[in-house]
Write a protein that holds these residues in place. Structure first.
Motif, mmCIF file in Angstrom:
data_model
loop_
_atom_site.group_PDB
_atom_site.id
_atom_site.type_symbol
_atom_site.label_atom_id
_atom_site.label_comp_id
_atom_site.label_asym_id
_atom_site.label_seq_id
_atom_site.Cartn_x
_atom_site.Cartn_y
_atom_site.Cartn_z
ATOM 1 N N PHE A 10 21.058 -53.839 -28.541
ATOM 2 C CA PHE A 10 22.394 -53.326 -28.245
ATOM 3 C C PHE A 10 22.428 -51.818 -28.451
ATOM 4 C CE2 PHE A 10 26.630 -52.181 -29.922
ATOM 5 C CZ PHE A 10 27.392 -52.486 -28.807
ATOM 6 N N LYS A 11 21.853 -51.404 -29.553
ATOM 7 C CA LYS A 11 21.776 -49.981 -29.863
ATOM 8 C C LYS A 11 21.112 -49.213 -28.721
ATOM 9 C CE LYS A 11 20.543 -49.784 -34.406
ATOM 10 N NZ LYS A 11 19.823 -49.300 -35.595
ATOM 11 N N GLY A 30 35.006 -48.876 -25.811
ATOM 12 C CA GLY A 30 35.029 -50.257 -25.333
ATOM 13 C C GLY A 30 34.269 -50.422 -24.037
ATOM 14 N N GLN A 31 34.333 -49.413 -23.226
ATOM 15 C CA GLN A 31 33.628 -49.457 -21.952
ATOM 16 C C GLN A 31 32.120 -49.556 -22.189
ATOM 17 O OE1 GLN A 31 34.159 -45.861 -19.714
ATOM 18 N NE2 GLN A 31 33.017 -46.599 -17.931
ATOM 19 N N LEU A 32 31.610 -48.737 -23.087
ATOM 20 C CA LEU A 32 30.181 -48.749 -23.393
ATOM 21 C C LEU A 32 29.775 -50.077 -24.017
ATOM 22 C CD1 LEU A 32 29.740 -45.160 -24.840
ATOM 23 C CD2 LEU A 32 29.180 -45.988 -22.562
ATOM 24 N N ALA A 38 28.312 -56.443 -25.091
ATOM 25 C CA ALA A 38 29.063 -56.963 -26.237
ATOM 26 C C ALA A 38 30.494 -56.448 -26.157
ATOM 27 C CB ALA A 38 28.401 -56.536 -27.529
ATOM 28 N N ALA A 39 31.302 -57.156 -25.458
ATOM 29 C CA ALA A 39 32.656 -56.720 -25.132
ATOM 30 C C ALA A 39 33.524 -56.287 -26.308
ATOM 31 C CB ALA A 39 33.362 -57.811 -24.351
ATOM 32 N N ASN A 40 33.390 -56.938 -27.447
ATOM 33 C CA ASN A 40 34.309 -56.632 -28.560
ATOM 34 C C ASN A 40 33.739 -55.657 -29.578
ATOM 35 O OD1 ASN A 40 35.152 -58.808 -27.161
ATOM 36 N ND2 ASN A 40 35.582 -60.072 -28.935
ATOM 37 N N GLN A 41 32.701 -54.969 -29.220
ATOM 38 C CA GLN A 41 32.042 -54.169 -30.231
ATOM 39 C C GLN A 41 32.254 -52.678 -30.092
ATOM 40 O OE1 GLN A 41 28.422 -57.184 -30.737
ATOM 41 N NE2 GLN A 41 29.530 -56.092 -32.287
#
Length: 109
Positions: A10-11, A30-32, A38-41
């Motif tokens: 993810f990073k 949120g876009q990134l 990972a939508a909520n991250q």
DNA sequence: GGCTGGGCACTAT
DNA sequence: TATAGTGCCCAGC
């Protein structure tokens, strides 16, 4: 639960995405997060930037929040630094915020 | 080493 | 403007 850590993959994806933001464009946390899978991250994205070395070559300043504003107190050093970098690329601020309609990075364009 | 509480460079109502 | 939802991380036990 507790004791979690940001997934390495993810990073990497987030870093890559940030590096892909064109000059003169901005992206929301949120876009990134969503693009990285990972939508909520969104918050994790902010955490990544915070941990980023100050001399990093990544254009961290092109990341702002979903309201088109910089996530720092308007009078802080960090705020002014980020704003200056963006303005030097042609991103204009109106009432301390950016017109996302105009400057938000659209991955497809 | 496990838990908990609190702080955040977030977002959506 | 305020509140709730959400997730990462650290400092204390």
């Amino acid at each position: 639960m507790h004791n979690s850590s940001i997934d390495d993959a993810f990073k990497e994806r987030v870093y890559t995405l940030i590096g892909s933001i064109p000059v003169g464009k901005v992206a929301a946390y949120g876009q990134l997060a969503k693009l990285a899978g990972a939508a909520n991250q969104s918050r994790a994205v902010g955490r990544l930037l915070k941990n980023l070395p100050a001399q990093s070559s990544l254009p961290w300043f092109r990341v702002i929040n979903s309201q088109g504003k910089i996530s720092f107190p308007v009078s802080s050093e960090k705020y002014m630094q980020q704003r200056q970098l963006l303005e030097s690329e042609g991103v204009m601020f109106i009432n301390d915020k950016v017109n996302l309609k105009k400057y938000q990075w659209l991955e497809d364009s």
